[in-house]
Write a protein that holds these residues in place. Structure first.
Motif, PDB file in Angstrom:
ATOM      1  N   VAL A  32       0.838  -1.205   0.000  1.00 26.74           N
ATOM      2  CA  VAL A  32       0.000   0.000   0.000  1.00 26.74           C
ATOM      3  C   VAL A  32       0.866   1.245   0.000  1.00 26.74           C
ATOM      4  O   VAL A  32       0.833   2.052  -0.937  1.00 26.74           O
ATOM      5  N   TYR A  67      -4.198   3.374   7.591  1.00 29.26           N
ATOM      6  CA  TYR A  67      -4.736   3.119   6.263  1.00 29.26           C
ATOM      7  C   TYR A  67      -6.016   3.932   6.094  1.00 29.26           C
ATOM      8  O   TYR A  67      -6.683   4.282   7.075  1.00 29.26           O
ATOM      9  N   ILE A  83      -8.878   0.466  -0.555  1.00 34.05           N
ATOM     10  CA  ILE A  83      -7.808   1.081   0.227  1.00 34.05           C
ATOM     11  C   ILE A  83      -7.070   2.061  -0.671  1.00 34.05           C
ATOM     12  O   ILE A  83      -6.728   1.744  -1.821  1.00 34.05           O
ATOM     13  N   THR A 122      -7.235   1.503  10.515  1.00 38.28           N
ATOM     14  CA  THR A 122      -7.819   1.983   9.259  1.00 38.28           C
ATOM     15  C   THR A 122      -8.958   2.965   9.502  1.00 38.28           C
ATOM     16  O   THR A 122      -9.860   2.706  10.319  1.00 38.28           O
TER      17      THR A 122
END
Length: 448
Positions: free
Chosen positions: A259, A322, A329, A442
């Motif tokens: 990511v 995140y 995402i 997240t």
């Protein structure tokens, strides 16, 4: 997907409010590197074996140690480092003269071409006169189980869930994939298998032509990733190292989750001036020695990057929250930062994914994000507003929300030439809900 409106007067352009997608580079991240000739001896490499074809060097194997494990790599070809086992290497590489091999449950999968890639395809279509492209299967005691002659040059082989895969190059243009379930009969297939899976620090990442997603629950569920640095999907370079590597398209990416990545632009570092439409610099080989990541290019230069600096930045990224927008995402090029318990994220990519338009008022030095409201939103909120808007500026907590003055807990900031905005405040005032998932670290943004 929304568009951004920028000032045409670049002499007075305030990039710190509405950036033009600047790329994050190693200097901004505080990562040290040097450029050397590929001919420069690299300390920590031990020569294992050389193989020649028609008096020309075709394979040049070296060994190195990383985190207490020995690996080997062929520095004469585009090669991936693999764990070194003396008995396996002596039999398959030195005695059989195989190109390479992989360990499978039943033993070994081995492939062998009659000559180097550059020799076979040097004459264009004349490569079709070549033969003896073989895939072999051996048991754990190095006894031959089966062998199959393939139709063209063998790039690599792998095994996943009991299915054997072989990537072939039928010429300079493109590759094709074949598969077998019995080690004998092969058929062409699509790149839809899931062997490009990496597990790193309790995170499972899948990266190939079919998947670009992440799992926080041991693979039970996956969430798609959309990246700011590039569109589409990029395959993972299998590595046996505690990193997720993507190599291609002019960039080399290294991360721990797939990511938030460190982008390494070989064109920029090597100062290569490419003509319009020409291919970017290719990183042909990469390996770890002497506390450095070594990237060898096709331009006879290698980039030596401090591994301590890489690990420091990746450790910082691993603590970064995140951001999930509905079912995706967001892979920001500049990871979010936290200020006074508030998460700030890159404005441009967030608003782009929301479908918001961003305009810059040069005289007032403010940016305004506007997002059209749906009929359902207007009914549920008892509002006649056709759009929602937020106007703000850097380092100023005073904002205007739908034409009314308001105040943010923390202001927008400039980080590595990226405009960073408070995630919760702007998302909620543009009509989104924001929830926090402590287990996965997240922030989850959903449409009201």
């Amino acid at each position: 997907m929304g568009s951004s409106v920028y000032s045409d007067n670049y002499d007075n352009y305030n990039a710190y409010v509405v950036d033009d997608d600047p790329k994050i580079n190693l200097n901004q991240l505080g990562i040290n590197y040097i450029v050397e000739s590929n001919d420069t001896q690299t300390n920590g490499l031990v020569k294992l074996y050389e193989r020649y074809y028609e008096n020309s060097l075709c394979c040049n194997y070296y060994m190195f140690e990383f985190m207490g494990v020995q690996y080997y790599i062929d520095l004469a070809n585009s090669s991936v480092s693999k764990p070194y086992n003396e008995n396996e290497f002596n039999f398959f590489i030195k005695e059989l003269h195989a190109d390479d091999y992989v360990k499978i449950d039943s033993g070994y999968m081995v492939w062998k071409n009659p000559a180097p890639y550059s020799t076979i395809f040097a004459g264009g279509d004349s490569w079709k006169g070549w033969s003896n492209f073989y895939v072999y299967f051996y048991d754990d005691k190095f006894n031959l189980i089966s062998q199959t002659m393939m139709g063209s040059y063998i790039i690599s082989c792998s095994c996943n869930n009991g299915i054997f895969y072989c990537t072939l190059s039928p010429g300079y243009k493109g590759h094709k994939l074949c598969k077998s379930t019995d080690m004998i009969n092969w058929e062409e297939c699509y790149y839809d298998y899931e062997n490009d899976v990496e597990t790193c620090e309790n995170i499972i990442y899948r990266g190939n032509l079919k998947y670009n997603d992440i799992s926080f629950d041991n693979g039970n569920t996956f969430v798609d990733i959309v990246h700011e640095n590039y569109s589409g999907k990029r395959g993972v370079s299998k590595s046996n190292f505690p990193y997720i590597i993507k190599n291609g398209g002019g960039y080399f990416y290294i991360s721990k989750d797939g990511v938030y990545e460190i982008p390494i632009n070989a064109d920029e570092i090597l100062n290569v001036q490419r003509q319009m439409g020409s291919n970017p610099v290719t990183i042909q080989r990469w390996y770890f020695v002497e506390n450095s990541l070594i990237l060898e290019s096709a331009y006879e230069n290698k980039i030596k990057i401090s591994l301590s600096d890489i690990n420091r930045v990746l450790d910082e990224m691993s603590r970064t929250p995140y951001v999930q927008l509905n079912d995706k995402i967001l892979g920001f090029s500049q990871p979010p930062v936290v200020e006074n318990d508030r998460t700030l994220v890159p404005m441009r990519f967030l608003f782009e994914q929301m479908g918001a338009n961003v305009t810059w008022n040069e005289s007032a030095e403010t940016a305004t994000a506007t997002l059209p409201t749906s009929a359902d939103q207007r009914i549920r909120t008892f509002s006649n507003e056709a759009e929602k808007s937020v106007t703000f500026s850097i380092d100023n907590t005073n904002v205007t929300v739908n034409g009314h003055p308001a105040e943010m807990d923390v202001p927008a900031r400039l980080v590595n030439d990226k405009t960073m905005v408070p995630l919760r405040f702007l998302s909620e005032n543009l009509g989104y809900n924001v929830e926090w998932d402590e287990a996965t670290n997240t922030a989850i943004i959903t449409t009201e």
